[in-house]
Write an enzyme that holds these catalytic residues in place. Structure first.
Site, mmCIF file in Angstrom:
data_model
loop_
_atom_site.group_PDB
_atom_site.id
_atom_site.type_symbol
_atom_site.label_atom_id
_atom_site.label_comp_id
_atom_site.label_asym_id
_atom_site.label_seq_id
_atom_site.Cartn_x
_atom_site.Cartn_y
_atom_site.Cartn_z
ATOM 1 N N GLU A 144 0.960 -1.135 0.214
ATOM 2 C CA GLU A 144 0.063 0.149 -0.105
ATOM 3 C C GLU A 144 0.892 1.447 0.016
ATOM 4 O OE1 GLU A 144 0.845 1.567 3.096
ATOM 5 O OE2 GLU A 144 1.793 -0.576 3.438
ATOM 6 N N GLU A 204 4.783 -0.358 1.606
ATOM 7 C CA GLU A 204 4.736 -0.685 0.292
ATOM 8 C C GLU A 204 4.506 -1.986 -0.207
ATOM 9 O OE1 GLU A 204 8.300 0.654 -1.422
ATOM 10 O OE2 GLU A 204 8.130 2.764 -0.475
#
Length: 359
Positions: A175, A318
């Protein structure tokens, strides 16, 4: 509930117990002391339960990254400027971020999805699934409507469905969104009943004073919105984020399509917990990569009843933990596929030693 979500939940079945037993029978007869490969054996058997096959090989893998902004940024809960979401999402397309480098190292792709960034992108490597231009400020009102939360979950399901059609059989979850440790802490606090004082962390590196404010903001968001902890969609809509809802859909989609899916850190753990609460069978398809440095991470794993493979004090997000887990999963499958059983080893008398007899 949306039609896609409802249909997905109906189609998620538990692990294949017969395949798991057959996998353990082979694992226990490989040329090694029983259980000596530890967690690698657990992983190999779990993958067999997912696929129904004893021998498994990963053909294509990718980390799905959901990018979205969060209105709660207004409350001073991050040291990053909000345009960081746009900047880093663009950097994913250049292959220069942490998750990109680690993914390349293990021959994994990345799949970038704009599910709610405040600005528009025009890049072929960013899939446009934007639902809204950032959520509302949860310290003042619900993050989104119930319909938008369902739509976000269904985006995740759709992304996974398409990846499976393209031949991907191992997924990771990542994300990007300034403020998403705040929303994930709020979601987890509601679902677990654990106080924000315990589960809220410093995220991108807050001072002690900023941390106190962040805890206050999460508590205020829960009080103002009164989410129903027994209604996952209500929780996501009121105090969650579009990235969390989208990743929740990814976990559901992976379970429906019977492929393994990896948790990165705290935010994707919150999404995994939501998926698990929507259908408990989802747990059979989830592999946690590492223990995030966020204080709520260990509690999150307890709620899921899962153990992370690694503890490297990582807190990048991430999806950066997923490539590391990919290599471990593939190592487990390699051992299962290529080690000989004691019976197979007897075909080569010169090197055969039955170590099960050693004390």
């Amino acid at each position: 509930m949306g039609a896609i979500l409802e249909e997905t939940l109906k189609h998620i079945k538990a692990a294949d117990e017969e395949a798991i037993q057959k996998a353990w029978n082979r694992l226990d007869n490989l040329t090694k002391p029983i259980g000596s490969l530890g967690e690698l054996e657990e992983i190999a058997a779990k993958v067999s339960g997912i696929t129904g096959k004893i021998h498994n090989k990963i053909n294509k893998k990718t980390v799905v990254i959901m990018s979205a902004d969060n209105g709660v940024y207004e409350e001073g809960i991050s040291n990053n400027t909000q345009d960081t979401t746009v900047i880093v999402t663009n950097n994913f397309t250049k292959g220069i971020t942490g998750v990109c480098i680690l993914a390349k190292h293990v021959d994994s792709d990345i799949t970038v999805v704009d599910i709610g960034v405040k600005e528009d992108f025009n890049h072929p490597k960013i899939i446009n699934k934007k639902i809204m231009y950032g959520t509302n400020n949860i310290a003042k009102e619900p993050a989104m409507t119930r319909e938008q939360a369902i739509q976000a979950i269904e985006v995740g399901i759709d992304i996974v469905d398409n990846l499976v059609k393209e031949g991907y059989d191992l997924l990771g979850t990542g994300e990007m969104g300034v403020g998403n440790t705040t929303t994930s802490a709020a979601v987890f606090s509601v679902l677990s009943g654990i106080s924000p004082d315990v589960v809220v962390g410093k995220g991108s590196g807050l001072t002690e004073e900023q941390l106190i404010n962040k805890k206050r903001v999460v508590q205020k968001a829960i009080e103002i919105n009164s989410p129903d902890r027994d209604d996952i969609i209500d929780v996501l809509a009121k105090v969650g984020g579009l990235d969390i809802a989208g990743l929740c859909g990814c976990f559901l989609g992976a379970a429906k399509n019977r492929i393994p899916i990896v948790i990165d850190g705290f935010i994707s753990s919150a999404a995994a917990l939501c998926a698990y609460r929507l259908n408990n069978n989802v747990k059979d398809f989830i592999f946690p990569s590492h223990l995030s440095a966020e204080p709520g991470a260990a509690y999150m794993m307890e709620e899921l009843g899962l153990s992370p493979m690694l503890n490297l004090r990582m807190r990048l997000g991430e999806g950066s933990g997923c490539p590391l887990a990919f290599s471990i999963i593939e190592a487990a499958l390699c051992a299962m596929n290529n080690m000989a059983t004691f019976e197979e080893a007897t075909l080569n008398k010169e090197c055969y030693v039955d170590i099960r007899e050693k004390k």
